[in-house]
Design an enzyme around this catalytic site. Structure first.
Site, mmCIF file in Angstrom:
data_model
loop_
_atom_site.group_PDB
_atom_site.id
_atom_site.type_symbol
_atom_site.label_atom_id
_atom_site.label_comp_id
_atom_site.label_asym_id
_atom_site.label_seq_id
_atom_site.Cartn_x
_atom_site.Cartn_y
_atom_site.Cartn_z
ATOM 1 N N ASN A 1 0.792 -1.237 0.000
ATOM 2 C CA ASN A 1 0.000 0.000 0.000
ATOM 3 C C ASN A 1 0.820 1.282 0.000
ATOM 4 O O ASN A 1 0.573 2.209 0.784
ATOM 5 C CB ASN A 1 -0.964 -0.010 1.192
ATOM 6 N N SER A 21 -6.593 -8.856 4.136
ATOM 7 C CA SER A 21 -5.743 -7.661 4.060
ATOM 8 C C SER A 21 -4.780 -7.819 2.903
ATOM 9 O O SER A 21 -4.556 -8.927 2.392
ATOM 10 C CB SER A 21 -4.966 -7.486 5.365
ATOM 11 N N THR A 22 -4.201 -6.698 2.472
ATOM 12 C CA THR A 22 -3.235 -6.750 1.376
ATOM 13 C C THR A 22 -2.052 -7.642 1.733
ATOM 14 O O THR A 22 -1.580 -8.438 0.913
ATOM 15 C CB THR A 22 -2.732 -5.332 1.046
ATOM 16 N N HIS A 56 -9.560 -5.059 8.965
ATOM 17 C CA HIS A 56 -9.555 -6.449 8.528
ATOM 18 C C HIS A 56 -9.645 -7.360 9.746
ATOM 19 O O HIS A 56 -9.657 -6.909 10.893
ATOM 20 C CB HIS A 56 -8.276 -6.752 7.733
#
Length: 412
Positions: free
Chosen positions: A230, A335-336, A385
């Site tokens: 991100n 989540s990423t 998340h």
């Protein structure tokens, strides 16, 4: 009529109550009992006003609920101020009870247990377990990460509908799909730069404040391939977070948070300058949310002015990973960082995690420290998340040798 007399207060002395009740019920069911015209109109008007007021209150309530932000997770006071018990016993080396911990709540106990499991477990890689995970992912997702991690001219077709996987119900007039055009296809790479690639050691750098003062930078930079999450800044944090990058995700929402939605030349120049620190593949999840598709594609349009290779994540690949873990109990959107771990599982022979500590405090050298949400800013600690659920899986993967979850200070 009896209905009019009854409403005016005369109960009909010549009729018993049961007889009157039966008579009134029959007239109501037959539709012959009518209120006076003036009363009916007044009563009808009151009903309309009441309905109108109720509708306004309902709309206000729905608007309040939709605009209410998720409450931020505050640091539990009992965790930070009453975590240790040994302080009551002095520092004499012969005291046994100074090694006993007293927990005031489950948060403190959980952090203590997690920390001790990680610190006292001698990590050893298990290629067999990682290969088993890789085979499960390949068998169930029907997507090949090296080919389908990003959109290319070979994995999309003209007029194909790309569906966004997060639907915002407040933007109900926008369809959650994007129709592929010839112009869109022309902007995509012919094939994935990761096709057929396999890396020996990979690092995935999360954004947790646990990276502060970790001195993990050189260890991270020694890896063969480095993922970052991100659009995290690295130029001022190289000692702790490293300086090399091979793959970085960039959520389109950052365009509004940090670059004003790219609405003028000044913020566009700032955006281009910020991207120069990576010199890597920059992965945009443009089709996560429908309202961010156009801003994301606008950001992609400056690819010729940025040294990095800008690519778009394949929405079906992300959804396939989400469905894989949903079948195993993780219902919430990954989540990423968790998504990248699954990507690395199919691309890397050894996985190392840094900055994956999702708690507001951490334990270093038997001392409690508050942990920032990000290593690069001071925003309040929060979570969007299933951080606890994901961390429990990562901890078990660490114990099984599938990945190495680094916490605390790095040693050479």
């Amino acid at each position: 009529m009896f209905g009019e007399i009854w409403l005016n207060g005369d109960t009909g002395s010549n009729m018993s109550s049961s007889t009157a009740y039966r008579w009134l019920t029959q007239r109501l069911s037959a539709g012959v009992c009518r209120l006076p015209t003036t009363f009916r109109r007044r009563h009808h008007s009151r009903q309309l006003v009441l309905i109108f007021v109720i509708m306004i209150l309902l709309l206000h309530l729905l608007s309040t609920i939709s605009n209410t932000k998720r409450p931020r997770r505050s640091i539990p006071q009992s965790v930070t101020s009453h975590f240790l018990f040994e302080g009551m016993h002095g520092n004499e080396s012969k005291n046994f009870t100074k090694h006993i911990w007293l927990f005031n709540n489950s948060d403190a106990e959980r952090i203590y247990l997690y920390t001790n499991l990680l610190q006292k477990h001698q990590w050893k890689t298990s290629p067999q377990y990682l290969d088993n995970l890789r085979q499960e992912l390949n068998a169930e997702t029907n997507m090949s990460t090296d080919r389908d991690l990003i959109l290319t001219q070979t994995n999309v077709k003209l007029d194909q509908e790309l569906r966004c996987y997060v639907v915002n119900k407040r933007i109900f007039w926008k369809q959650p799909t994007f129709v592929v055009t010839e112009n869109f296809i022309s902007t995509l790479p012919k094939e994935s730069p990761f096709k057929g690639r396999r890396y020996q050691k990979c690092a995935i750098v999360g954004n947790s404040g646990s990276l502060q003062n970790s001195k993990c930078g050189s260890q991270i930079d020694s890896m063969d391939f480095i993922f970052r999450c991100n659009g995290a800044p690295i130029e001022a944090f190289t000692q702790d977070a490293g300086k090399r990058t091979d793959f970085v995700t960039f959520n389109p929402s950052i365009l509004f948070k940090n670059f004003g939605g790219l609405t003028n030349e000044s913020v566009i120049a700032s955006y281009i300058d910020f991207m120069d620190q990576y010199n890597s593949v920059i992965w945009y999840p443009c089709f996560g949310s429908r309202q961010l598709v156009e801003p994301c594609l606008k950001a992609m349009s400056y690819r010729d002015q940025i040294d990095s290779q800008l690519v778009i994540g394949h929405p079906s690949h992300y959804v396939s990973m989400w469905e894989f873990w949903k079948r195993r109990g993780l219902k919430k959107k990954p989540s990423t960082g968790f998504y990248l771990i699954n990507v690395a599982a199919t691309m890397c022979n050894e996985i190392h995690l840094y900055g994956f500590w999702p708690f507001p405090v951490e334990l270093r050298e038997r001392t409690v420290h508050q942990t920032a949400y990000h290593y690069f800013n001071d925003i309040p600690f929060t979570s969007h998340h299933n951080s606890d659920g994901e961390f429990r899986i990562l901890l078990q993967m660490h114990m099984l040798g599938t990945l190495n979850l680094h916490t605390g200070t790095c040693t050479q």
